[in-house]
Enzyme design. Structure first.
Site, short mmCIF file in Angstrom:
data_model
loop_
_atom_site.label_atom_id
_atom_site.label_comp_id
_atom_site.label_asym_id
_atom_site.label_seq_id
_atom_site.Cartn_x
_atom_site.Cartn_y
_atom_site.Cartn_z
N LYS A 30 0.83 -1.21 0.00
CA LYS A 30 0.00 0.00 0.00
C LYS A 30 0.86 1.25 0.00
O LYS A 30 1.66 1.48 0.89
CB LYS A 30 -0.93 0.04 1.21
CG LYS A 30 -1.91 1.21 1.11
CD LYS A 30 -2.86 1.28 2.26
CE LYS A 30 -3.93 2.35 1.99
NZ LYS A 30 -3.40 3.65 1.58
N GLY A 71 6.33 0.58 12.58
CA GLY A 71 7.61 1.25 12.80
C GLY A 71 7.57 2.71 12.42
O GLY A 71 8.61 3.39 12.43
N THR A 72 6.39 3.21 12.09
CA THR A 72 6.24 4.63 11.76
C THR A 72 6.38 5.46 13.04
O THR A 72 5.83 5.09 14.08
CB THR A 72 4.88 4.90 11.11
OG1 THR A 72 4.71 4.04 9.99
CG2 THR A 72 4.75 6.35 10.66
N THR A 73 7.09 6.57 12.97
CA THR A 73 7.23 7.45 14.12
C THR A 73 6.58 8.80 13.80
O THR A 73 6.19 9.07 12.68
CB THR A 73 8.71 7.66 14.49
OG1 THR A 73 9.42 8.19 13.36
CG2 THR A 73 9.35 6.34 14.90
N SER A 96 7.03 0.24 17.64
CA SER A 96 8.38 0.47 18.17
C SER A 96 9.04 1.59 17.38
O SER A 96 8.86 1.71 16.17
CB SER A 96 9.22 -0.80 18.07
OG SER A 96 10.55 -0.56 18.53
N SER A 97 9.80 2.40 18.08
CA SER A 97 10.55 3.46 17.41
C SER A 97 11.69 2.87 16.60
O SER A 97 12.21 3.51 15.69
CB SER A 97 11.10 4.45 18.44
OG SER A 97 11.99 3.79 19.34
N PHE A 99 13.06 -1.27 15.31
CA PHE A 99 12.96 -2.72 15.38
C PHE A 99 14.32 -3.41 15.28
O PHE A 99 14.38 -4.64 15.39
CB PHE A 99 12.04 -3.25 14.27
CG PHE A 99 10.58 -3.04 14.58
CD1 PHE A 99 9.90 -3.97 15.35
CD2 PHE A 99 9.90 -1.93 14.12
CE1 PHE A 99 8.56 -3.78 15.67
CE2 PHE A 99 8.57 -1.74 14.42
CZ PHE A 99 7.88 -2.67 15.20
N HIS A 131 20.61 11.37 11.36
CA HIS A 131 19.86 10.62 10.35
C HIS A 131 19.99 11.31 8.99
O HIS A 131 20.44 12.45 8.89
CB HIS A 131 18.38 10.51 10.73
CG HIS A 131 18.10 9.46 11.76
ND1 HIS A 131 18.17 9.72 13.11
CD2 HIS A 131 17.76 8.15 11.64
CE1 HIS A 131 17.88 8.61 13.78
NE2 HIS A 131 17.64 7.66 12.92
N LYS A 135 14.55 12.23 6.61
CA LYS A 135 13.78 11.88 7.80
C LYS A 135 12.92 13.07 8.22
O LYS A 135 13.42 14.19 8.36
CB LYS A 135 14.71 11.47 8.95
CG LYS A 135 13.94 10.97 10.18
CD LYS A 135 14.83 10.25 11.15
CE LYS A 135 14.05 9.76 12.36
NZ LYS A 135 12.95 8.83 12.00
N GLY A 141 12.39 8.94 16.78
CA GLY A 141 11.66 8.13 17.75
C GLY A 141 12.60 7.33 18.63
O GLY A 141 12.35 7.12 19.82
#
EC number: 1.17.1.8
Length: 242
Positions: A30, A71-73, A96-97, A99, A131, A135, A141
């Site tokens: 998606k 895993g989306t922050t 989770s911020s 994985f 990062h 980002k 996160g």
């Protein structure tokens, strides 16, 4: 295992490759403008989308009775709402911020160090996260999770992006804030450093991601783990770190 990928950016594509290598099937990819067709046939969904899509994606999984790994922050102001909806729908959920298996070990190390350092008031804690320039959220996160790990095990009570004027603030309220420096540089996948600094020395722990593989592998392992379960879990449950 049949997997629905909610979000098919760079992370989604790495997750797809690793999932296929581990013998799984992708039944939905998606992106922003396509539908959830195929979601109901999935054994599990993995959401690495954008903050504005996360709540809709996660809710749709609960409605379809599909366990979801997110895993989306940048959307966590709605986290309690999603937890309540998960319980209402008897769903299964891990958010989770980060994985990465290495980062979750780093989280444990961070909490343990914070417990030790809480006894030594001469040290002041700060964090740095680096990062890639694409980002969207800052701080990351992961950095927020690290800050929470310190707060839960020390006298610190909040974090801030505002750099203090001194490394050892005298104001009692300022001294309870964890300064996080967020940098956006090139294509860096993620570097996090926690530093305890005093007038005589510094203690530092650091995690450096070399690529996106660790994040993706951890998400797939979490997806494999959650199938057949009900409830709200975290990576400590998956990795048996509790």
């Amino acid at each position: 295992m049949k997997i629905a990928l909610l979000g098919y950016g760079k992370m989604g594509q790495v997750i797809e490759r690793i999932a296929l290598e581990r013998g799984h099937e992708i039944v939905l990819k998606k992106e922003e403008h396509n539908t959830f067709e195929g979601l109901s046939s999935a054994d599990v969904a993995i959401d690495f989308s954008v903050p504005t899509a996360a709540v809709s994606n996660i809710s749709s999984c609960f409605d379809a009775h599909v366990p979801v790994i997110s895993g989306t922050t940048g959307w966590l102001e709605h986290y309690d709402e999603m937890v309540a909806y998960c319980h209402k729908k008897n769903g299964a959920f891990i958010s989770s911020s980060n994985f990465s298996l290495g980062v979750n070990i780093f989280f444990e190390l961070n909490e343990y160090l914070a417990k030790i350092m809480s006894k030594f008031e001469s040290y002041n804690v700060s964090m740095e996260e680096i990062h890639h320039t694409q980002k969207l959220d800052a701080p990351s996160g992961t950095a927020i999770s690290l800050a929470k790990g310190v707060i839960e095990n020390s006298s610190y009570n909040t974090w801030t992006l505002e750099k203090p004027e001194t490394d050892h603030p005298s104001d009692s309220e300022l001294a309870k804030q964890i300064y996080i420096e967020a940098k956006r540089i090139g294509t860096v996948p993620g570097t996090h450093t926690v530093t305890y600094n005093s007038a005589v020395d510094a203690i530092e722990i650091k995690h450096t991601a070399h690529n996106r593989e660790g994040f993706a592998l951890g998400a797939v392992i979490a997806a494999e783990w959650i199938v057949g379960k009900q409830g709200v879990f975290n990576m400590k449950d998956v990795l048996e770190l509790k």
